[in-house]
Design a protein around this motif. Sequence first.
Motif, mmCIF file in Angstrom:
data_model
loop_
_atom_site.group_PDB
_atom_site.id
_atom_site.type_symbol
_atom_site.label_atom_id
_atom_site.label_comp_id
_atom_site.label_asym_id
_atom_site.label_seq_id
_atom_site.Cartn_x
_atom_site.Cartn_y
_atom_site.Cartn_z
ATOM 1 N N ASN A 47 10.726 -19.093 5.119
ATOM 2 C CA ASN A 47 11.150 -19.152 6.514
ATOM 3 C C ASN A 47 10.085 -18.491 7.372
ATOM 4 O O ASN A 47 10.024 -17.273 7.469
ATOM 5 C CB ASN A 47 12.495 -18.449 6.702
ATOM 6 N N THR A 48 9.217 -19.290 7.978
ATOM 7 C CA THR A 48 8.084 -18.733 8.724
ATOM 8 C C THR A 48 8.478 -18.252 10.109
ATOM 9 O O THR A 48 7.632 -17.789 10.853
ATOM 10 C CB THR A 48 6.960 -19.780 8.848
ATOM 11 N N THR A 49 9.762 -18.405 10.483
ATOM 12 C CA THR A 49 10.183 -17.898 11.789
ATOM 13 C C THR A 49 10.520 -16.418 11.718
ATOM 14 O O THR A 49 10.779 -15.797 12.741
ATOM 15 C CB THR A 49 11.400 -18.675 12.306
ATOM 16 N N LYS A 50 10.540 -15.837 10.526
ATOM 17 C CA LYS A 50 10.795 -14.412 10.358
ATOM 18 C C LYS A 50 9.586 -13.753 9.722
ATOM 19 O O LYS A 50 8.889 -14.363 8.913
ATOM 20 C CB LYS A 50 12.040 -14.181 9.498
ATOM 21 N N PHE A 51 9.327 -12.503 10.069
ATOM 22 C CA PHE A 51 8.155 -11.808 9.572
ATOM 23 C C PHE A 51 8.393 -10.307 9.625
ATOM 24 O O PHE A 51 9.281 -9.824 10.339
ATOM 25 C CB PHE A 51 6.918 -12.160 10.414
ATOM 26 N N LEU A 52 7.611 -9.565 8.866
ATOM 27 C CA LEU A 52 7.678 -8.114 8.883
ATOM 28 C C LEU A 52 6.700 -7.567 9.904
ATOM 29 O O LEU A 52 5.562 -8.024 10.002
ATOM 30 C CB LEU A 52 7.358 -7.544 7.493
ATOM 31 N N THR A 53 7.128 -6.587 10.668
ATOM 32 C CA THR A 53 6.267 -5.949 11.655
ATOM 33 C C THR A 53 6.690 -4.484 11.750
ATOM 34 O O THR A 53 7.513 -4.023 10.962
ATOM 35 C CB THR A 53 6.359 -6.655 13.016
ATOM 36 N N VAL A 54 6.137 -3.754 12.688
ATOM 37 C CA VAL A 54 6.500 -2.350 12.851
ATOM 38 C C VAL A 54 6.990 -2.103 14.270
ATOM 39 O O VAL A 54 6.567 -2.783 15.212
ATOM 40 C CB VAL A 54 5.301 -1.420 12.541
ATOM 41 N N ASP A 55 7.901 -1.137 14.411
ATOM 42 C CA ASP A 55 8.389 -0.784 15.734
ATOM 43 C C ASP A 55 7.574 0.378 16.302
ATOM 44 O O ASP A 55 6.525 0.750 15.743
ATOM 45 C CB ASP A 55 9.882 -0.458 15.686
ATOM 46 N N THR A 56 8.027 0.965 17.398
ATOM 47 C CA THR A 56 7.266 2.025 18.061
ATOM 48 C C THR A 56 7.150 3.286 17.210
ATOM 49 O O THR A 56 6.252 4.095 17.424
ATOM 50 C CB THR A 56 7.922 2.390 19.404
ATOM 51 N N ASN A 57 8.059 3.461 16.243
ATOM 52 C CA ASN A 57 8.000 4.628 15.364
ATOM 53 C C ASN A 57 7.167 4.381 14.114
ATOM 54 O O ASN A 57 6.931 5.300 13.326
ATOM 55 C CB ASN A 57 9.418 5.050 14.939
ATOM 56 N N GLY A 58 6.746 3.122 13.932
ATOM 57 C CA GLY A 58 6.013 2.785 12.728
ATOM 58 C C GLY A 58 6.904 2.318 11.601
ATOM 59 O O GLY A 58 6.422 2.038 10.497
#
Length: 220
Positions: A47-58
């Motif tokens: 599912n390429t519409t979802k991905f891992l990223t980081v928020d403002t806290n890391g």
Amino acid sequence: MVLGSGVNVGIGTSAPANKLEVVSASTNTSGLRLTNLKSSSPATALNTTKFLTVDTNGDVVLGTAGGSARMAAEETAWVADGDNLVNTNTGGVVIGPGVSKTPAGYRLYVADGVLTEKVKVAVKSTNDWSDRVFDASYRLRSLNEVDTYIQQNKHLPGVPSAEEVVKEGVDVGQMQAKLLEKVEELTLYVIELKKQNDALTKKSRQLEQRISRIHGKTRK
């Protein structure tokens, strides 16, 4: 090795604030390496519409293409086509803040302008250029007509007014063609004035010759 449910693990920190917190030795680095997963590895995401990223806290979070997370380029909207990078969405590409969509009929909007050393504008057919001015069927307005139009409208015939430009903008290709059309019309006006001037000069010389002959007869 199993740790209790209330245990936080810290690497590079003695006070982890989550189940696993990694503090690297320098800023803007994750301190985490996946040895067998590199940029050269094939993509296998279902599912390429979802991905891992980081928020403002890391903290690592799951983001979606339609959410508020930011990413450099959405994988589903950009595809490689040979040496080109192609945007496949149905809208446009926006560069700059405060723009919700591009105007109808345009696919790229740059908020603060574009700086380039060379621009080439293509035209679809010869009808989009202005050589028709030199066709025998072209109706060239008389200068009196042009003068009347300018007095009434305060701009040249066929050229958008300042109000229209502010409202609609300027199509560079069309405007270049329109300016060339006006140059070509001016050329025809100059040619016609040259013919009239030559005719007047010829008549003036003929009158001078007649006057000279008359003066010659009276002297005799």
